[in-house]
Each structure stands twice: as C-alpha cells, then as structure tokens.
Design a protein around this motif. Structure first.
Motif, PDB file in Angstrom:
ATOM      1  N   GLU A  58       0.832  -1.202   0.000  1.00 45.09           N
ATOM      2  CA  GLU A  58       0.000   0.000   0.000  1.00 45.09           C
ATOM      3  C   GLU A  58       0.867   1.252   0.000  1.00 45.09           C
ATOM      4  O   GLU A  58       1.939   1.277   0.613  1.00 45.09           O
ATOM      5  CB  GLU A  58      -0.906   0.022   1.238  1.00 45.09           C
ATOM      6  N   SER A  59       0.416   2.274  -0.673  1.00 46.08           N
ATOM      7  CA  SER A  59       1.021   3.619  -0.647  1.00 46.08           C
ATOM      8  C   SER A  59       2.501   3.631  -1.033  1.00 46.08           C
ATOM      9  O   SER A  59       3.300   4.341  -0.432  1.00 46.08           O
ATOM     10  CB  SER A  59       0.832   4.256   0.733  1.00 46.08           C
ATOM     11  N   SER A  85      -1.168   0.017  -4.072  1.00 45.85           N
ATOM     12  CA  SER A  85      -1.551   1.402  -4.339  1.00 45.85           C
ATOM     13  C   SER A  85      -0.291   2.249  -4.340  1.00 45.85           C
ATOM     14  O   SER A  85       0.734   1.857  -3.783  1.00 45.85           O
ATOM     15  CB  SER A  85      -2.552   1.924  -3.308  1.00 45.85           C
ATOM     16  N   VAL A 103      -1.142  -0.811 -10.683  1.00 39.84           N
ATOM     17  CA  VAL A 103      -1.850  -1.098  -9.442  1.00 39.84           C
ATOM     18  C   VAL A 103      -2.406  -2.515  -9.547  1.00 39.84           C
ATOM     19  O   VAL A 103      -3.139  -2.835 -10.488  1.00 39.84           O
ATOM     20  CB  VAL A 103      -2.991  -0.092  -9.208  1.00 39.84           C
ATOM     21  N   ALA A 105      -3.952  -5.056  -6.676  1.00 45.30           N
ATOM     22  CA  ALA A 105      -4.280  -5.274  -5.268  1.00 45.30           C
ATOM     23  C   ALA A 105      -4.121  -6.723  -4.830  1.00 45.30           C
ATOM     24  O   ALA A 105      -3.878  -6.987  -3.660  1.00 45.30           O
ATOM     25  CB  ALA A 105      -5.704  -4.804  -4.991  1.00 45.30           C
TER      26      ALA A 105
END
Length: 165
Positions: A58-59, A85, A103, A105
């Motif tokens: 993430e991030s 992300s 991206v 997930a």
C-alpha cells in the motif's frame, strides 16, 4: 511493452526517502541509485538486474514529490513497479520518466519469482507459481509515453514531427 524479470518484494508505505535517501541527493544519480532501498533491503541495489520488477504494498512512493525516487529505480534498470496502491505523484513521476507502474491489489509474489508484466492488457503472470493476476491497465496512449522513454522525450519527438509537417 511487456516486461519480464525477477521480483523484488517490499511492504507497505515505502517512501521516497527510502528510494532516494536524502544524504545522497547531491551525488550523481549512479551514487544515489546505489543506495536505493538500502534501509529496507541493503542488497537490493547490488542484486537488481535490468528488467527486474519491484513489487510494493500500500502507498508505494509516499513522502516527498522527489522524482529522484523513480530515477534511482530507472538507473538500476527496474523494468516495472507493481503495488497495491501508489502515492499519486510517485505514480505520475514513474510514467513521466518511462517506468510502467501498475496497481494490482491481489498480486501474490515472493522475492525471486519470475514475473511477466503486460501493462496494456492489465495482466501479470507469475511464472514461478503459474498464477495470473489482473491489474489496472495502462492505457495505450500512456504506454506510448512510457515506451518512448518518458514524457519529455516523447513530447520532443512529437513537437519535432509537428514542425516538419
């Protein structure tokens, strides 16, 4: 522009200070790149090969807007970056500097897995496990910029062509 290489897997919130450490920002890009991600994986810069793939959580790329974070990965030959992300400006910097960022997930990969990234199709194949994963596609128009070495080289060629016509 498909990419195939070995996976280097990192966790969540890998920030730009880890990708492009501040103490080396005034050094040539080759020196800065040699310290890329050393705070989380000291062996990374010495082991990554042209075309290998960075996988984040993430991030990925949070923190400052320094484009040197992407430049360091490009200098090391990273062929693509995949994450759950991205920090928005890091994502744009990657595409603008000619590095595909996708991206995904649900990607499952371990360090050393052989990955194939198909950005326009929105597909990642883990050849080590035989599994395929869907991801957000990079539109063909953006992939033209990436394949052309990034936004500035693409724009220079486009303007030169328009001047000739």
């Amino acid at each position: 522009m498909n990419v195939r290489g070995k996976a280097f897997v990192f966790g969540d919130r890998i920030d730009t200070d880890v990708l492009a450490p501040g103490p080396y920002m005034r050094e040539p890009m080759s020196v800065l790149a040699s310290h890329c991600l050393e705070a989380v994986d000291p062996a990374f810069a010495g082991e990554v090969q042209r075309g290998d793939i960075v996988v984040g959580g993430e991030s990925f790329g949070i923190g400052s807007s320094r484009e040197q974070a992407v430049q360091a990965l490009a200098e090391l030959g990273v062929g693509a970056i995949i994450a759950k992300s991205f920090a928005r400006i890091f994502y744009r910097n990657a595409l603008n500097l000619g590095v595909p960022a996708l991206v995904c997930a649900n990607l499952q990969a371990s360090r050393g897995d052989e990955l194939e990234v198909r950005p326009v199709e929105g597909r990642i194949i883990n050849h080590s496990t035989g599994r395929e994963f869907g991801c957000e596609k990079i539109p063909t128009e953006l992939m033209e910029i990436v394949a052309g070495g990034g936004l500035m080289p693409w724009l220079e060629r486009k303007l030169a062509t328009e001047r000739r016509t």
